[in-house]
Enzyme design. Structure first.
Site, PDB file in Angstrom:
ATOM      1  N   GLN A  33      39.817   7.580  -5.706  1.00 41.66           N
ATOM      2  CA  GLN A  33      38.813   6.590  -5.272  1.00 41.66           C
ATOM      3  C   GLN A  33      37.844   6.245  -6.401  1.00 41.66           C
ATOM      4  OE1 GLN A  33      35.660   8.018  -2.829  1.00 41.66           O
ATOM      5  NE2 GLN A  33      35.142   6.007  -2.001  1.00 41.66           N
TER       6      GLN A  33
ATOM      7  N   ASP B  21      49.872  16.812 -14.269  1.00 44.15           N
ATOM      8  CA  ASP B  21      49.532  17.801 -13.249  1.00 44.15           C
ATOM      9  C   ASP B  21      48.442  18.660 -13.881  1.00 44.15           C
ATOM     10  OD1 ASP B  21      49.302  20.158 -11.838  1.00 44.15           O
ATOM     11  OD2 ASP B  21      51.456  20.403 -11.508  1.00 44.15           O
TER      12      ASP B  21
ATOM     13  N   TYR C 255      36.431  23.506  -0.668  1.00 45.43           N
ATOM     14  CA  TYR C 255      36.067  22.466  -1.644  1.00 45.43           C
ATOM     15  C   TYR C 255      34.663  22.742  -2.196  1.00 45.43           C
ATOM     16  CZ  TYR C 255      34.470  17.734  -3.040  1.00 45.43           C
ATOM     17  OH  TYR C 255      33.953  16.655  -3.698  1.00 45.43           O
TER      18      TYR C 255
HETATM   19  N1  SER Z   1      32.919  12.763  -0.328  1.00 45.00           N
HETATM   20  C1  SER Z   1      33.212  14.159  -0.415  1.00 45.00           C
HETATM   21  C2  SER Z   1      33.872  14.644   0.807  1.00 45.00           C
HETATM   22  O1  SER Z   1      33.579  14.112   1.847  1.00 45.00           O
HETATM   23  C3  SER Z   1      31.967  14.953  -0.653  1.00 45.00           C
HETATM   24  O2  SER Z   1      31.881  15.232  -1.987  1.00 45.00           O
HETATM   25  O3  SER Z   1      34.621  15.561   0.748  1.00 45.00           O
END
Ligand code: SER
Length: 313
Positions: free
Chosen positions: A14, A51, A141
């Site tokens: 994105q 990769d 994450y």
């Molecule tokens: N836009 C990201 C997410 O929603 C946040 O860093 O995972």
């Protein structure tokens, strides 16, 4: 000043697509190498398959293109990350470690690492979140980006690497639909508003999150990277703020242009992720250190998104 030779990882994502284009405008198309694991993309100009865990290939690309700057965007986002935690940790953290080591080995001039509001968690003050706060992220994450920030800071202190980083809010842009994030609803809603005049939202109506419009993200990132070295006081993620809103508020902003647009709320697992993040961000350090200043608010973004998407389709 000599022209940088830039390598971008995750260039098909994105943010990567738009940043690649912006950097090419600034430095010339031949100075910016786009790389990604997604090789089906054909419109990326100077492109090499990569990769991110393949450090041998990364090393050979750095040599082949005489790379002097790296923007390391390749990562798996919050919602997708929860579907495969070990894989996400491997890509996000080990991917970064490989880049950091090669940046030192190849004496790379500058490295950009995107961090995120996902580093915040339930121990973080949620309103006007200060720069330095307890971080106890709820997602893998967020864990990988929190650790990533620490590694960046460490590599700067230990090896003098000129690394710069931003904690991005949810990024909204018309250019593409993001994949696997919790803030993605704020992009999907504009597409749905134009196509179906209706959107089924996976967050609750009053979930307030920090967000930012793509032109501000791009300007902020480029300005941070262009700032004089001595003005960069933080070598982990700078807090950055664009705007903050709820699903209900973005729907009302869209209704000013499409009065018969409707929204319904069907929260899923992403609600808990969103609830653990900040509502708004104190970005005074970015404003002071490298003159950060966003241009867009919710209504000016909505106007621009709807007009860009209408002319695209
Ligand atoms: N836009 C990201 C997410 O929603 C946040 O860093 O995972």
């Amino acid at each position: 000043m000599t022209q940088p030779r830039i390598l971008i990882t995750g260039a098909a994502g994105q943010l990567g697509r738009v940043l690649t284009e912006a950097l090419r405008l600034k430095y010339g198309a031949d100075s910016v190498l786009a790389t990604d694991i997604n090789s089906a993309i054909e419109d990326l100009g100077l492109f090499e398959y990569l990769d991110i865990l393949n450090t041998e290939r990364l090393q050979s690309l750095i040599e082949k293109y005489q790379i002097t700057e790296i923007y390391h965007l390749a990562a798996i986002l919050s919602a997708n990350g929860e579907r495969n935690p070990s894989f996400t940790w491997n890509i996000n953290l080990n991917g970064l470690l490989g880049v950091l080591k090669l940046a030192v080995k190849n004496k790379i001039d500058k490295l950009f690492f995107p961090s995120t509001i996902a580093v915040f968690g339930n121990t973080t003050p949620q309103i006007n979140t200060p720069q330095d706060v307890p971080l106890l992220p709820e997602t893998v994450y967020g864990m990988s980006k929190t650790s990533g920030e620490l590694w960046c800071n460490y590599f700067h202190k230990k090896h003098g690497l000129d690394i710069r980083s931003i904690r991005y809010p949810g990024v909204i842009g018309w250019q593409s639909i993001p994949e696997g994030g919790t803030t993605d609803y704020a992009v999907e809603i504009y597409h749905a508003a134009l196509k179906q005049k209706h959107y089924e939202c996976f967050l609750e109506a009053d979930t307030r999150l920090p967000m930012i419009y793509m032109p501000d993200v791009i300007n902020g990132t480029i300005n941070l990277m262009a700032a004089p070295k001595e003005s960069i006081k933080l070598r982990y993620g700078y807090n950055l703020s664009g705007m903050s809103f709820t699903p209900k508020e973005i729907a009302a902003s869209i209704q000013k242009h499409i009065p018969d647009f409707t929204i319904e709320y069907k929260p899923d697992f992403r609600q808990a992720i969103a609830a653990s993040w900040s509502e708004s961000i104190d970005d005074s350090k970015a404003r002071n250190d490298w003159n950060w200043s966003p241009q867009y608010n919710l209504d000016t973004m909505t106007k621009d998104m709807l007009s860009k998407l209408s002319s695209k389709n």
